[in-house]
Design a protein around this motif. Sequence first.
Motif, PDB file in Angstrom:
ATOM      1  N   GLN A  85       0.827  -1.208   0.000  1.00  0.00           N
ATOM      2  CA  GLN A  85       0.000   0.000   0.000  1.00  0.00           C
ATOM      3  C   GLN A  85       0.862   1.259   0.000  1.00  0.00           C
ATOM      4  O   GLN A  85       0.549   2.232  -0.682  1.00  0.00           O
ATOM      5  CB  GLN A  85      -0.953   0.027   1.206  1.00  0.00           C
ATOM      6  CG  GLN A  85      -2.050  -0.991   1.142  1.00  0.00           C
ATOM      7  CD  GLN A  85      -1.639  -2.309   1.766  1.00  0.00           C
ATOM      8  OE1 GLN A  85      -0.519  -2.486   2.248  1.00  0.00           O
ATOM      9  NE2 GLN A  85      -2.550  -3.266   1.764  1.00  0.00           N
ATOM     10  N   TRP A  86       1.945   1.232   0.757  1.00  0.00           N
ATOM     11  CA  TRP A  86       2.853   2.380   0.805  1.00  0.00           C
ATOM     12  C   TRP A  86       3.524   2.590  -0.553  1.00  0.00           C
ATOM     13  O   TRP A  86       3.579   3.702  -1.067  1.00  0.00           O
ATOM     14  CB  TRP A  86       3.893   2.203   1.902  1.00  0.00           C
ATOM     15  CG  TRP A  86       5.112   3.047   1.729  1.00  0.00           C
ATOM     16  CD1 TRP A  86       6.395   2.610   1.617  1.00  0.00           C
ATOM     17  CD2 TRP A  86       5.185   4.466   1.641  1.00  0.00           C
ATOM     18  NE1 TRP A  86       7.256   3.666   1.455  1.00  0.00           N
ATOM     19  CE2 TRP A  86       6.540   4.825   1.470  1.00  0.00           C
ATOM     20  CE3 TRP A  86       4.248   5.488   1.671  1.00  0.00           C
ATOM     21  CZ2 TRP A  86       6.969   6.139   1.337  1.00  0.00           C
ATOM     22  CZ3 TRP A  86       4.675   6.809   1.540  1.00  0.00           C
ATOM     23  CH2 TRP A  86       6.015   7.124   1.386  1.00  0.00           C
ATOM     24  N   ARG A  87       4.021   1.523  -1.158  1.00  0.00           N
ATOM     25  CA  ARG A  87       4.682   1.645  -2.463  1.00  0.00           C
ATOM     26  C   ARG A  87       3.701   2.131  -3.533  1.00  0.00           C
ATOM     27  O   ARG A  87       4.052   2.968  -4.370  1.00  0.00           O
ATOM     28  CB  ARG A  87       5.331   0.322  -2.859  1.00  0.00           C
ATOM     29  CG  ARG A  87       6.536  -0.031  -1.997  1.00  0.00           C
ATOM     30  CD  ARG A  87       7.309  -1.229  -2.511  1.00  0.00           C
ATOM     31  NE  ARG A  87       6.508  -2.434  -2.688  1.00  0.00           N
ATOM     32  CZ  ARG A  87       6.258  -3.316  -1.746  1.00  0.00           C
ATOM     33  NH1 ARG A  87       6.773  -3.159  -0.533  1.00  0.00           N
ATOM     34  NH2 ARG A  87       5.518  -4.386  -1.992  1.00  0.00           N
ATOM     35  N   GLN A  88       2.465   1.658  -3.462  1.00  0.00           N
ATOM     36  CA  GLN A  88       1.447   2.105  -4.424  1.00  0.00           C
ATOM     37  C   GLN A  88       1.120   3.580  -4.223  1.00  0.00           C
ATOM     38  O   GLN A  88       0.994   4.337  -5.187  1.00  0.00           O
ATOM     39  CB  GLN A  88       0.177   1.261  -4.297  1.00  0.00           C
ATOM     40  CG  GLN A  88      -0.851   1.558  -5.355  1.00  0.00           C
ATOM     41  CD  GLN A  88      -0.345   1.221  -6.748  1.00  0.00           C
ATOM     42  OE1 GLN A  88       0.128   0.117  -6.990  1.00  0.00           O
ATOM     43  NE2 GLN A  88      -0.437   2.171  -7.663  1.00  0.00           N
ATOM     44  N   PHE A  89       0.977   4.008  -2.986  1.00  0.00           N
ATOM     45  CA  PHE A  89       0.723   5.415  -2.668  1.00  0.00           C
ATOM     46  C   PHE A  89       1.851   6.284  -3.216  1.00  0.00           C
ATOM     47  O   PHE A  89       1.603   7.324  -3.835  1.00  0.00           O
ATOM     48  CB  PHE A  89       0.602   5.573  -1.147  1.00  0.00           C
ATOM     49  CG  PHE A  89       0.388   6.991  -0.690  1.00  0.00           C
ATOM     50  CD1 PHE A  89      -0.882   7.545  -0.684  1.00  0.00           C
ATOM     51  CD2 PHE A  89       1.446   7.760  -0.233  1.00  0.00           C
ATOM     52  CE1 PHE A  89      -1.092   8.849  -0.243  1.00  0.00           C
ATOM     53  CE2 PHE A  89       1.253   9.058   0.202  1.00  0.00           C
ATOM     54  CZ  PHE A  89      -0.024   9.602   0.205  1.00  0.00           C
ATOM     55  N   PHE A  90       3.076   5.861  -3.004  1.00  0.00           N
ATOM     56  CA  PHE A  90       4.234   6.603  -3.486  1.00  0.00           C
ATOM     57  C   PHE A  90       4.200   6.709  -5.014  1.00  0.00           C
ATOM     58  O   PHE A  90       4.318   7.803  -5.572  1.00  0.00           O
ATOM     59  CB  PHE A  90       5.529   5.922  -3.015  1.00  0.00           C
ATOM     60  CG  PHE A  90       6.762   6.660  -3.428  1.00  0.00           C
ATOM     61  CD1 PHE A  90       7.226   7.712  -2.669  1.00  0.00           C
ATOM     62  CD2 PHE A  90       7.446   6.312  -4.580  1.00  0.00           C
ATOM     63  CE1 PHE A  90       8.366   8.414  -3.051  1.00  0.00           C
ATOM     64  CE2 PHE A  90       8.575   6.993  -4.972  1.00  0.00           C
ATOM     65  CZ  PHE A  90       9.046   8.054  -4.201  1.00  0.00           C
ATOM     66  N   GLN A  91       4.009   5.590  -5.692  1.00  0.00           N
ATOM     67  CA  GLN A  91       3.975   5.583  -7.156  1.00  0.00           C
ATOM     68  C   GLN A  91       2.830   6.430  -7.705  1.00  0.00           C
ATOM     69  O   GLN A  91       3.001   7.148  -8.699  1.00  0.00           O
ATOM     70  CB  GLN A  91       3.856   4.148  -7.691  1.00  0.00           C
ATOM     71  CG  GLN A  91       5.097   3.318  -7.515  1.00  0.00           C
ATOM     72  CD  GLN A  91       6.287   3.856  -8.319  1.00  0.00           C
ATOM     73  OE1 GLN A  91       6.183   4.723  -9.158  1.00  0.00           O
ATOM     74  NE2 GLN A  91       7.454   3.311  -8.026  1.00  0.00           N
ATOM     75  N   ASP A  92       1.671   6.366  -7.080  1.00  0.00           N
ATOM     76  CA  ASP A  92       0.527   7.162  -7.532  1.00  0.00           C
ATOM     77  C   ASP A  92       0.833   8.652  -7.461  1.00  0.00           C
ATOM     78  O   ASP A  92       0.452   9.421  -8.353  1.00  0.00           O
ATOM     79  CB  ASP A  92      -0.721   6.850  -6.703  1.00  0.00           C
ATOM     80  CG  ASP A  92      -1.291   5.473  -6.985  1.00  0.00           C
ATOM     81  OD1 ASP A  92      -0.877   4.834  -7.986  1.00  0.00           O
ATOM     82  OD2 ASP A  92      -2.136   5.017  -6.179  1.00  0.00           O
ATOM     83  N   ASN A  93       1.519   9.068  -6.413  1.00  0.00           N
ATOM     84  CA  ASN A  93       1.840  10.483  -6.265  1.00  0.00           C
ATOM     85  C   ASN A  93       2.939  10.921  -7.217  1.00  0.00           C
ATOM     86  O   ASN A  93       2.923  12.047  -7.710  1.00  0.00           O
ATOM     87  CB  ASN A  93       2.185  10.804  -4.814  1.00  0.00           C
ATOM     88  CG  ASN A  93       0.940  10.907  -3.984  1.00  0.00           C
ATOM     89  OD1 ASN A  93       0.205  11.871  -4.077  1.00  0.00           O
ATOM     90  ND2 ASN A  93       0.657   9.870  -3.206  1.00  0.00           N
ATOM     91  N   VAL A  94       3.879  10.042  -7.507  1.00  0.00           N
ATOM     92  CA  VAL A  94       4.905  10.345  -8.506  1.00  0.00           C
ATOM     93  C   VAL A  94       4.235  10.530  -9.867  1.00  0.00           C
ATOM     94  O   VAL A  94       4.495  11.509 -10.583  1.00  0.00           O
ATOM     95  CB  VAL A  94       5.986   9.235  -8.562  1.00  0.00           C
ATOM     96  CG1 VAL A  94       6.893   9.422  -9.764  1.00  0.00           C
ATOM     97  CG2 VAL A  94       6.793   9.220  -7.272  1.00  0.00           C
ATOM     98  N   LYS A  95       3.347   9.606 -10.229  1.00  0.00           N
ATOM     99  CA  LYS A  95       2.634   9.687 -11.502  1.00  0.00           C
ATOM    100  C   LYS A  95       1.804  10.959 -11.592  1.00  0.00           C
ATOM    101  O   LYS A  95       1.725  11.587 -12.656  1.00  0.00           O
ATOM    102  CB  LYS A  95       1.733   8.468 -11.688  1.00  0.00           C
ATOM    103  CG  LYS A  95       2.472   7.192 -11.969  1.00  0.00           C
ATOM    104  CD  LYS A  95       1.512   6.020 -12.056  1.00  0.00           C
ATOM    105  CE  LYS A  95       2.260   4.710 -12.130  1.00  0.00           C
ATOM    106  NZ  LYS A  95       1.329   3.558 -12.095  1.00  0.00           N
ATOM    107  N   SER A  96       1.184  11.341 -10.495  1.00  0.00           N
ATOM    108  CA  SER A  96       0.365  12.547 -10.476  1.00  0.00           C
ATOM    109  C   SER A  96       1.197  13.787 -10.815  1.00  0.00           C
ATOM    110  O   SER A  96       0.768  14.635 -11.599  1.00  0.00           O
ATOM    111  CB  SER A  96      -0.289  12.707  -9.104  1.00  0.00           C
ATOM    112  OG  SER A  96      -1.003  13.911  -9.037  1.00  0.00           O
TER     113      SER A  96
END
Length: 104
Positions: A85-96
């Motif tokens: 969940q943490w890695r996904q949150f991080f990746q989602d914010n990078v993509k944003s």
Amino acid sequence: MLYDDGYTFDDANIDEMPLFSESRRFVSLDNYQKMQLRDYIRSCIREHWEDSGSFPKENELVEIRKRTMSVLEEDWHIALKNDKQWRQFFQDNVKSVINNVNAN
């Protein structure tokens, strides 16, 4: 029987006492903490973009993620587990951030 070893702790200073980090999963963070993390991640990505003119490479993203976890531990005394969940949150914010910059 009283135990007296000659030491008194009347002058114990709370600021000098050690703080221990609490190990937590990302899902257990509250909304404010997640918002703060989101803002920090996005500012790191934007800063990298402004300084270098390019988005971070994979190894740089790993370092930013580690630095984010380190800041969280230093500021909030939370040792965040590197879970999915943490890695996904991080990746989602990078993509944003990347999508936002590319759109402008």
